[in-house]
Design a protein around this motif. Structure first.
Motif, mmCIF file in Angstrom:
data_model
loop_
_atom_site.group_PDB
_atom_site.id
_atom_site.type_symbol
_atom_site.label_atom_id
_atom_site.label_comp_id
_atom_site.label_asym_id
_atom_site.label_seq_id
_atom_site.Cartn_x
_atom_site.Cartn_y
_atom_site.Cartn_z
ATOM 1 N N UNK A 99 0.312 -1.332 0.007
ATOM 2 C CA UNK A 99 -0.184 -0.119 0.238
ATOM 3 C C UNK A 99 1.286 1.109 0.090
ATOM 4 N N UNK A 100 0.864 2.278 -0.906
ATOM 5 C CA UNK A 100 0.849 3.755 -0.554
ATOM 6 C C UNK A 100 0.078 5.025 -0.131
ATOM 7 N N UNK A 101 0.151 5.422 0.528
ATOM 8 C CA UNK A 101 -0.393 6.412 0.454
ATOM 9 C C UNK A 101 0.004 8.558 -0.243
ATOM 10 N N UNK A 102 -1.128 8.662 -0.646
ATOM 11 C CA UNK A 102 0.113 9.810 -1.470
ATOM 12 C C UNK A 102 -0.402 11.676 -0.532
ATOM 13 N N UNK A 103 0.261 12.003 -0.029
ATOM 14 C CA UNK A 103 0.021 12.683 0.733
ATOM 15 C C UNK A 103 0.203 13.449 -0.189
ATOM 16 N N UNK A 104 0.879 14.227 -0.945
ATOM 17 C CA UNK A 104 0.092 15.478 -1.938
ATOM 18 C C UNK A 104 -1.103 15.953 -2.062
ATOM 19 N N UNK B 270 -3.584 4.243 -1.979
ATOM 20 C CA UNK B 270 -3.824 2.810 -3.531
ATOM 21 C C UNK B 270 -2.709 1.584 -2.103
ATOM 22 N N UNK B 271 -3.228 0.234 -3.392
ATOM 23 C CA UNK B 271 -2.684 -0.726 -2.372
ATOM 24 C C UNK B 271 -3.203 -2.152 -3.579
ATOM 25 N N UNK B 272 -2.704 -3.047 -3.476
ATOM 26 C CA UNK B 272 -2.556 -4.235 -4.347
ATOM 27 C C UNK B 272 -2.391 -5.231 -3.672
ATOM 28 N N UNK B 273 -3.371 -6.398 -3.613
ATOM 29 C CA UNK B 273 -3.867 -7.226 -2.831
ATOM 30 C C UNK B 273 -3.968 -8.651 -3.375
ATOM 31 N N UNK C 89 -0.523 11.792 -13.837
ATOM 32 C CA UNK C 89 0.656 11.975 -14.778
ATOM 33 C C UNK C 89 1.612 11.022 -13.815
ATOM 34 N N UNK C 90 1.755 10.054 -12.712
ATOM 35 C CA UNK C 90 2.299 9.680 -12.529
ATOM 36 C C UNK C 90 2.157 8.514 -12.653
ATOM 37 N N UNK C 91 2.832 7.182 -11.814
ATOM 38 C CA UNK C 91 2.217 5.838 -11.181
ATOM 39 C C UNK C 91 2.882 5.350 -10.546
ATOM 40 N N UNK C 92 1.599 4.552 -9.362
ATOM 41 C CA UNK C 92 2.753 3.806 -8.251
ATOM 42 C C UNK C 92 2.939 2.349 -8.683
ATOM 43 N N UNK C 93 4.331 1.830 -8.458
ATOM 44 C CA UNK C 93 4.653 0.891 -9.202
ATOM 45 C C UNK C 93 4.751 -0.548 -7.360
ATOM 46 N N UNK C 94 3.611 -0.970 -7.346
ATOM 47 C CA UNK C 94 4.050 -2.230 -6.524
ATOM 48 C C UNK C 94 5.252 -2.901 -6.681
ATOM 49 N N UNK C 95 6.613 -3.491 -6.459
ATOM 50 C CA UNK C 95 7.169 -4.336 -7.091
ATOM 51 C C UNK C 95 7.749 -5.565 -6.338
ATOM 52 N N UNK D 294 -0.421 -6.739 -12.408
ATOM 53 C CA UNK D 294 -0.691 -5.828 -11.845
ATOM 54 C C UNK D 294 -0.745 -5.119 -10.637
ATOM 55 N N UNK D 295 0.893 -4.752 -10.936
ATOM 56 C CA UNK D 295 1.550 -3.894 -9.535
ATOM 57 C C UNK D 295 1.451 -2.352 -10.314
ATOM 58 N N UNK D 296 0.481 -2.120 -11.039
ATOM 59 C CA UNK D 296 1.220 -0.564 -11.749
ATOM 60 C C UNK D 296 -0.268 0.570 -11.397
ATOM 61 N N UNK D 297 -0.297 0.780 -11.078
ATOM 62 C CA UNK D 297 -1.997 2.183 -10.625
ATOM 63 C C UNK D 297 -1.014 3.586 -11.132
ATOM 64 N N UNK D 298 -1.793 3.846 -11.427
ATOM 65 C CA UNK D 298 -2.046 5.487 -12.411
ATOM 66 C C UNK D 298 -2.300 6.409 -11.388
ATOM 67 N N UNK D 299 -1.472 7.743 -10.829
ATOM 68 C CA UNK D 299 -1.806 8.475 -9.737
ATOM 69 C C UNK D 299 -2.128 9.812 -11.153
#
Length: 296
Positions: free
Chosen positions: A47-52, A57-60, A290-296, A283-288
């Motif tokens: 999981x990731x929280x974009x504070x800005x 974001x979460x992948x399970x 103009x950026x991405x979150x990539x859970x490697x 399914x590790x890439x989530x759009x944010x």
């Protein structure tokens, strides 16, 4: 929920859920609670929280004690997703992503991807290869993959539209999940970019945002840079501006010619593109935005 082209479903026990939503307390508890109700055992979670932007974001990845269909699990999850205003996707982890490869006259990325699939190092399906040239029809045949020659002999708008209509028909006919521009040296129309939003990856032979457009290695040589790179990004109607998935670099020096930079860069392009495709297929890439979150 994000749109995707799905083949007929069968029951399975292992699934992947990825989601994003406005950040608030209790999201993890609510999501895992639904999974518990469905008899799921969580295998991995990130999981990731974009504070800005106050976005979560979460992948399970999880497995169920009894075989289920993704459709039935989506139905169980839908009320929560609506309440939390989620963008989400739930897929059968065993189902391979169906990838259409586009290529022009440079085949290093195409050859690398075909080898990785053949040797089991990239778990995707390639139902077809499309090119505006005939150069790689024998390579495609050697891998038993249908090759579609969709030429662009003139730079007319009518021919461009006709070619893209054929391409779109092939994408729908083959139930393609992801289109990869493996050094496909044509610019997709804004309409095609919208059709493929979030499911088309391009490899650009520079470390974006530096040296956009044509002949980036020659641009880099002129600037005397000490690092060259490659960038895999999602395709948008803004040329070389799509959300970046992966980048890599190689060190160079003042003694090298532009042709030497090109040769070094091709290895970087292959590795960078393969990683981006693998992460998208898993399914590790989530759009944010103009950026991405990539859970490697």
């Amino acid at each position: 929920m994000s749109a995707s082209t799905q083949s007929p479903e069968s029951a399975s026990t292992r699934f992947i859920l990825k989601l994003s939503c406005p950040d608030q307390a209790g999201i993890v508890h609510a999501v895992t609670g639904i999974l518990l109700e469905q008899g799921a055992n969580i295998l991995t979670s990130a999981q990731h929280g974009d504070a800005d932007h106050r976005r979560f974001f979460m992948r399970i990845e999880f497995e169920c004690a009894e075989a289920r269909t993704a459709t039935s699990l989506r139905a169980a999850f839908a009320p929560l997703s609506e309440r939390l205003a989620m963008d989400w996707e739930l897929v059968d982890a065993a189902r391979k992503t169906r990838v259409l490869l586009l290529v022009s006259k440079l085949g290093h990325c195409l050859n690398d991807l075909l080898f990785r699939v053949q040797t089991g190092h990239l778990a995707i399906e390639i139902p077809a290869i499309v090119s505006n040239h005939r150069d790689f029809y024998q390579l495609a045949a050697s891998h038993d993959i249908p090759f579609h020659h969709l030429p662009l002999l003139q730079a007319s708008e009518d021919q461009k539209q006709a070619q893209e209509r054929k391409l779109r028909e092939l994408i729908e006919e083959q139930r393609i999940d992801l289109v990869v521009l493996a050094r496909y040296m044509q610019i997709l129309s804004p309409e095609m970019c919208r059709f493929l939003e979030g499911r088309a990856i391009n490899i650009h032979h520079s470390f974006l945002p530096s040296f956009k457009g044509a002949r980036p290695y020659h641009q880099a040589h002129e600037r005397g840079v000490k690092l060259i790179g490659a960038t895999a990004h999602y395709v948008t109607s803004d040329l070389d501006e799509g959300p970046i998935i992966e980048q890599d670099v190689a060190r160079i020096d003042h003694s090298m010619t532009p042709d030497q930079l090109v040769a070094i860069g091709r290895d970087v392009e292959c590795v960078t593109l393969a990683r981006a495709i693998q992460w998208h297929a898993e399914h590790r890439v989530l759009l944010n935005g103009h950026r991405t979150v990539v859970f490697r």
